[in-house]
Design a protein around this motif. Structure first.
Motif, PDB file in Angstrom:
ATOM      1  N   THR A   1       0.824  -1.240  -0.059  1.00  0.00           N
ATOM      2  CA  THR A   1       0.109  -0.008   0.012  1.00  0.00           C
ATOM      3  C   THR A   1       0.897   1.254   0.016  1.00  0.00           C
ATOM      4  O   THR A   1       0.836   2.335  -0.692  1.00  0.00           O
ATOM      5  CB  THR A   1      -0.816  -0.047   1.254  1.00  0.00           C
ATOM      6  OG1 THR A   1      -1.656  -1.150   1.406  1.00  0.00           O
ATOM      7  CG2 THR A   1      -1.791   1.522   1.269  1.00  0.00           C
ATOM      8  N   SER A   2       2.047   1.216   0.735  1.00  0.00           N
ATOM      9  CA  SER A   2       2.787   2.336   0.793  1.00  0.00           C
ATOM     10  C   SER A   2       3.523   2.535  -0.375  1.00  0.00           C
ATOM     11  O   SER A   2       3.566   3.544  -1.032  1.00  0.00           O
ATOM     12  CB  SER A   2       3.886   2.051   1.694  1.00  0.00           C
ATOM     13  OG  SER A   2       4.918   3.154   1.828  1.00  0.00           O
ATOM     14  N   LEU A   3       3.851   1.425  -0.960  1.00  0.00           N
ATOM     15  CA  LEU A   3       4.400   1.633  -2.458  1.00  0.00           C
ATOM     16  C   LEU A   3       3.325   2.189  -3.425  1.00  0.00           C
ATOM     17  O   LEU A   3       4.023   2.981  -4.171  1.00  0.00           O
ATOM     18  CB  LEU A   3       4.729   0.190  -2.964  1.00  0.00           C
ATOM     19  CG  LEU A   3       5.366   0.074  -4.589  1.00  0.00           C
ATOM     20  CD1 LEU A   3       6.850   0.716  -4.777  1.00  0.00           C
ATOM     21  CD2 LEU A   3       5.713  -1.363  -4.865  1.00  0.00           C
ATOM     22  N   LEU A   4       2.117   1.704  -3.372  1.00  0.00           N
ATOM     23  CA  LEU A   4       1.333   2.504  -4.288  1.00  0.00           C
ATOM     24  C   LEU A   4       0.927   3.828  -4.159  1.00  0.00           C
ATOM     25  O   LEU A   4       0.885   4.679  -5.027  1.00  0.00           O
ATOM     26  CB  LEU A   4      -0.092   1.711  -4.351  1.00  0.00           C
ATOM     27  CG  LEU A   4       0.154   0.403  -4.916  1.00  0.00           C
ATOM     28  CD1 LEU A   4      -1.066  -0.525  -4.580  1.00  0.00           C
ATOM     29  CD2 LEU A   4       0.310   0.273  -6.531  1.00  0.00           C
ATOM     30  N   ARG A   5       0.951   4.125  -2.917  1.00  0.00           N
ATOM     31  CA  ARG A   5       0.502   5.373  -2.479  1.00  0.00           C
ATOM     32  C   ARG A   5       1.771   6.532  -2.967  1.00  0.00           C
ATOM     33  O   ARG A   5       1.820   7.573  -3.367  1.00  0.00           O
ATOM     34  CB  ARG A   5       0.418   5.745  -1.083  1.00  0.00           C
ATOM     35  CG  ARG A   5      -1.001   5.337  -0.597  1.00  0.00           C
ATOM     36  CD  ARG A   5      -1.186   5.552   0.913  1.00  0.00           C
ATOM     37  NE  ARG A   5      -2.502   5.160   1.139  1.00  0.00           N
ATOM     38  CZ  ARG A   5      -3.240   4.521   2.144  1.00  0.00           C
ATOM     39  NH1 ARG A   5      -2.300   4.360   3.051  1.00  0.00           N
ATOM     40  NH2 ARG A   5      -4.388   4.418   2.150  1.00  0.00           N
ATOM     41  N   GLN A   6       3.076   5.977  -2.765  1.00  0.00           N
ATOM     42  CA  GLN A   6       4.245   6.838  -3.082  1.00  0.00           C
ATOM     43  C   GLN A   6       4.565   6.770  -4.574  1.00  0.00           C
ATOM     44  O   GLN A   6       5.362   7.653  -5.102  1.00  0.00           O
ATOM     45  CB  GLN A   6       5.475   6.223  -2.218  1.00  0.00           C
ATOM     46  CG  GLN A   6       5.384   6.495  -0.877  1.00  0.00           C
ATOM     47  CD  GLN A   6       6.538   6.196  -0.030  1.00  0.00           C
ATOM     48  OE1 GLN A   6       7.656   6.845  -0.088  1.00  0.00           O
ATOM     49  NE2 GLN A   6       6.584   5.049   0.720  1.00  0.00           N
TER      50      GLN A   6
ATOM     51  N   ASN B   1       2.021   6.890  -6.946  1.00  0.00           N
ATOM     52  CA  ASN B   1       0.798   7.461  -7.429  1.00  0.00           C
ATOM     53  C   ASN B   1       1.089   8.417  -8.613  1.00  0.00           C
ATOM     54  O   ASN B   1       1.924   9.227  -8.404  1.00  0.00           O
ATOM     55  CB  ASN B   1      -0.085   7.821  -6.271  1.00  0.00           C
ATOM     56  CG  ASN B   1      -1.646   8.243  -6.896  1.00  0.00           C
ATOM     57  OD1 ASN B   1      -1.968   7.633  -7.750  1.00  0.00           O
ATOM     58  ND2 ASN B   1      -2.255   9.282  -6.122  1.00  0.00           N
ATOM     59  N   GLN B   2       0.736   8.387  -9.744  1.00  0.00           N
ATOM     60  CA  GLN B   2       0.881   9.195 -10.791  1.00  0.00           C
ATOM     61  C   GLN B   2       2.374   9.139 -11.481  1.00  0.00           C
ATOM     62  O   GLN B   2       2.520   9.948 -12.284  1.00  0.00           O
ATOM     63  CB  GLN B   2       0.492  10.747 -10.275  1.00  0.00           C
ATOM     64  CG  GLN B   2      -0.874  11.042  -9.768  1.00  0.00           C
ATOM     65  CD  GLN B   2      -1.811  10.447 -10.768  1.00  0.00           C
ATOM     66  OE1 GLN B   2      -1.610  10.561 -12.161  1.00  0.00           O
ATOM     67  NE2 GLN B   2      -3.001   9.807 -10.285  1.00  0.00           N
TER      68      GLN B   2
ATOM     69  N   ILE C   1      -4.952  -1.659  -5.523  1.00  0.00           N
ATOM     70  CA  ILE C   1      -5.173  -0.757  -6.344  1.00  0.00           C
ATOM     71  C   ILE C   1      -6.779  -0.315  -6.486  1.00  0.00           C
ATOM     72  O   ILE C   1      -7.204   0.573  -6.249  1.00  0.00           O
ATOM     73  CB  ILE C   1      -4.702  -0.645  -7.745  1.00  0.00           C
ATOM     74  CG1 ILE C   1      -3.266  -0.731  -7.787  1.00  0.00           C
ATOM     75  CG2 ILE C   1      -5.362  -0.002  -8.954  1.00  0.00           C
ATOM     76  CD1 ILE C   1      -2.419  -1.229  -9.013  1.00  0.00           C
ATOM     77  N   SER C   2      -7.465  -1.720  -6.533  1.00  0.00           N
ATOM     78  CA  SER C   2      -8.814  -1.435  -6.502  1.00  0.00           C
ATOM     79  C   SER C   2      -9.559  -0.901  -5.232  1.00  0.00           C
ATOM     80  O   SER C   2     -10.361  -0.139  -5.049  1.00  0.00           O
ATOM     81  CB  SER C   2      -9.286  -2.601  -6.871  1.00  0.00           C
ATOM     82  OG  SER C   2      -9.386  -3.531  -5.896  1.00  0.00           O
ATOM     83  N   GLU C   3      -8.698  -1.032  -4.090  1.00  0.00           N
ATOM     84  CA  GLU C   3      -9.300  -0.594  -2.984  1.00  0.00           C
ATOM     85  C   GLU C   3      -8.876   0.910  -2.618  1.00  0.00           C
ATOM     86  O   GLU C   3      -9.751   1.490  -1.971  1.00  0.00           O
ATOM     87  CB  GLU C   3      -8.585  -1.567  -1.642  1.00  0.00           C
ATOM     88  CG  GLU C   3      -9.350  -3.000  -1.707  1.00  0.00           C
ATOM     89  CD  GLU C   3      -8.543  -3.823  -0.540  1.00  0.00           C
ATOM     90  OE1 GLU C   3      -8.938  -4.959  -0.723  1.00  0.00           O
ATOM     91  OE2 GLU C   3      -7.733  -3.347   0.135  1.00  0.00           O
ATOM     92  N   ILE C   4      -7.719   1.262  -2.994  1.00  0.00           N
ATOM     93  CA  ILE C   4      -7.350   2.719  -2.478  1.00  0.00           C
ATOM     94  C   ILE C   4      -7.495   3.682  -3.587  1.00  0.00           C
ATOM     95  O   ILE C   4      -6.935   4.847  -3.498  1.00  0.00           O
ATOM     96  CB  ILE C   4      -5.808   2.331  -1.954  1.00  0.00           C
ATOM     97  CG1 ILE C   4      -4.697   2.042  -2.984  1.00  0.00           C
ATOM     98  CG2 ILE C   4      -5.966   1.693  -0.610  1.00  0.00           C
ATOM     99  CD1 ILE C   4      -3.423   2.150  -2.207  1.00  0.00           C
ATOM    100  N   SER C   5      -7.758   2.965  -4.909  1.00  0.00           N
ATOM    101  CA  SER C   5      -7.644   3.920  -5.884  1.00  0.00           C
ATOM    102  C   SER C   5      -6.537   4.791  -6.008  1.00  0.00           C
ATOM    103  O   SER C   5      -6.511   5.887  -6.470  1.00  0.00           O
ATOM    104  CB  SER C   5      -8.850   4.822  -6.112  1.00  0.00           C
ATOM    105  OG  SER C   5     -10.156   3.934  -5.912  1.00  0.00           O
TER     106      SER C   5
END
Lengths: 309, 262
Positions: free
Chosen positions: A238-243, A245-246, A269-273
């Motif tokens: 989750t941390s990886l996806l947040r950091q 993002n974009q 990805i489907s959970e935190i968009s």
């Protein structure tokens, strides 16, 4: 990394009287002093991995914390049902120290290779999988697992990786952004070189063998940010996806069968968009490499790429 | 010691009631392994009665042959130890207990089991931890004779006597027809020290209590019968996991006759 870990565990035995080490006929020489000092708590259980896992479940049920040390395919493939039922389903926490993930025993042939250990464990919901990048981090991860009595799998690698040798510097010691992430689960490094490309690229490394995959050095040198993922868990991904993002592109360098990681990422990805613009994965294909190859040679032969989106 | 053991007549009555309960429950919920549940009860019922009802002796239990859960749950219900697992056995409602053994059924039960060969290593590990903690509660592990074919049994047996743990391995030797290709009893007797007892002998059952009460490892092989004491239905392979229909249940209940010699 192995010897460092076994030394740290030997020291820990003195303070933690409920720690029991079970050796699958491996590490007996390195643990000889601990076996002499704590004969009832450091046991060479023998060449019987299935029973060793069941035995570990039994001692855990009685309030002890077992550490099992074996070769990866023997404890994950042969004793998979015991890991699933005796440890996970019956909720008996243990630390599995496994040597020989992917191709560490490269020249010994396919009987000693195991590139699917992580995805096998993820497929049964194994909660905490570790592949530390350095000896020091391996010790920290190991002690953390022991102190918190975690249901853990620590993938010991014969390689180490220090990203600071690649013109990278650590951004901050722990990317503990939501306060839930355990120390050392994920660490961010930034490229000291000026990247001229407008595209923002990030690379995620899943253990020290990541850099043995084809073109890994090219991807790393082109990246603005590199993430070391030491622990596979929802918090670190989750941390990886947040950091990322974009980011224009996130490249996953996964030196083992990647389906478990990819599925976890897609679910998150489907959970935190939140997600990078594109996602690519480099990984070793499943094949029986039955010549006397060197480890880095197998990775070169096996590397495949896939664009996920 | 045997003074606090149920009398021969009491035991016959209990075994009769327990067999009825197993058959009726299996018919009611259309599930269960009645053959092994009844054979295991031949010795487990008197042992649990001795430990729980007569003497309040602390111990731990692993049911390696997890498919015999109905037998265990029936005993716990009959002896008023815990009625819930039997009442909620395979009811298909939550909470319920599935067809294999769940550790939530009984505080002394160490593991959820079902895959054969898992119980003995767990029991061995638990009893080993008991030993090094100097507590040494007896751990009972019940295995089926078919289960003895699993590699983990051999692996565990290599350790049991070396570790000198207070572990009692109780083998339900109901001579499963499906396993008849291997003479398990002969193989075992040739390899390790085993006490052979008849689950149809009251004096043998009291001997088993003495063995269980003596610290240290022991392997006891109980000669039992699949669907024991349900005359004309005994030792037939279809009753390993077969579910009786209306007519069969009625015939079975009439056919119950407890053979228990002095």
């Amino acid at each position: 990394m192995r010897n460092t870990l076994l030394t740290a565990i030997s020291h820990k035995l003195e303070k933690d009287e409920n720690l029991i080490v079970l050796l699958g006929d491996l590490g007996v020489f390195q643990m000889r002093e601990a076996m002499r000092k704590y004969p009832s708590r450091v046991i060479n259980f023998g060449i019987m991995e299935q029973t060793m896992v069941g035995f570990a479940a039994g001692v855990a049920r009685n309030g002890c914390y077992p550490i099992l040390y074996s070769i990866t395919p023997f404890i994950i493939d042969r004793a998979f049902e015991q890991v699933k039922i005796d440890l996970l389903y019956n909720q008996n926490p243990a630390l599995i120290l496994a040597a020989g993930g992917s191709y560490d025993y490269s020249t010994l042939g396919p009987t000693h290779h195991c590139q699917h250990d992580v995805s096998s464990l993820l497929s049964i919901g194994y909660p905490y999988i570790l592949h530390p990048f350095t000896k020091d981090k391996a010790v920290s991860c190991c002690l953390d697992a022991i102190n918190h009595r975690r249901q853990s799998f620590l993938r010991i690698s014969s390689s180490e990786l220090d990203l600071t040798k690649y013109c990278f510097e650590k951004v901050h010691p722990h990317t503990n952004i939501d306060g839930k992430l355990e120390p050392l689960s994920i660490e961010l490094y930034s490229n000291k070189k000026q990247i001229t490309s407008k595209a923002t690229k990030a690379v995620a490394l899943f253990g020290p063998d990541s850099v043995l995959l084809n073109d890994s050095e090219k991807y790393i040198s082109e990246a603005q940010s590199v993430f070391e993922i030491s622990a596979i868990c929802e918090a670190s991904l989750t941390s990886l996806l947040r950091q990322t993002n974009q980011f224009s592109e996130l490249i996953l360098l996964i030196p083992y069968e990647p389906s478990g990681i990819v599925m976890m990422l897609l679910k998150l990805i489907s959970e935190i968009s939140q997600k990078p613009v594109s996602l690519k994965c480099i990984y070793p294909k499943q094949e029986f490499f039955d010549h006397s190859y060197e480890k880095n040679h197998i990775f070169k032969l096996a590397s495949k790429q896939i664009s996920i989106f | 010691m045997t003074a606090s053991f149920p009398s021969l007549e009491e035991l016959r009555t209990l075994l009769h009631q327990n067999t009825e309960k197993i058959l009726k429950k299996s018919y009611e919920v259309k599930a269960g392994h009645i053959g092994g549940s009844v054979s295991m009860s031949q010795f487990l019922l008197p042992i649990i009665h001795y430990l729980e009802v007569s003497n309040s002796i602390d111990y731990r239990l692993v049911l390696g042959k997890g498919h015999a859960s109905l037998g265990l749950y029936s005993i716990l219900n009959l002896l008023n130890i815990n009625s819930e697992p039997f009442d909620n056995y395979c009811t298909k409602q939550i909470p319920s207990f599935h067809g294999h053994t769940c550790y939530k059924a009984f505080t002394k039960l160490l593991a959820s089991t079902g895959s054969l060969g898992h119980g003995l290593p767990i029991a061995l590990g638990y009893s080993y931890a008991e030993k090094i903690k100097h507590s040494n509660l007896p751990t009972l592990c019940i295995l089926g004779d078919g289960e003895m074919q699993e590699g983990t049994i051999w692996e565990s047996l290599l350790h049991i006597f070396n570790m000198d743990v207070n572990l009692k391995v109780l083998i339900d030797y109901n001579y499963s027809i499906e396993s008849a290709t291997l003479d398990i009893a002969q193989s075992l007797k040739s390899s390790i020290s085993i006490t052979e007892l008849s689950a149809s002998s009251y004096s043998d059952l009291t001997k088993s209590i003495e063995l269980i009460s003596t610290p240290g490892p022991a392997i006891i092989m109980f000669k039992t019968t699949k669907l024991a004491n349900v005359k004309s239905f005994e030792s037939q392979p279809q009753w390993h996991a077969g579910i009786p229909n209306d007519a069969e249940l009625s015939s079975m209940l009439k056919a119950i006759s407890i053979s228990l010699e002095e």
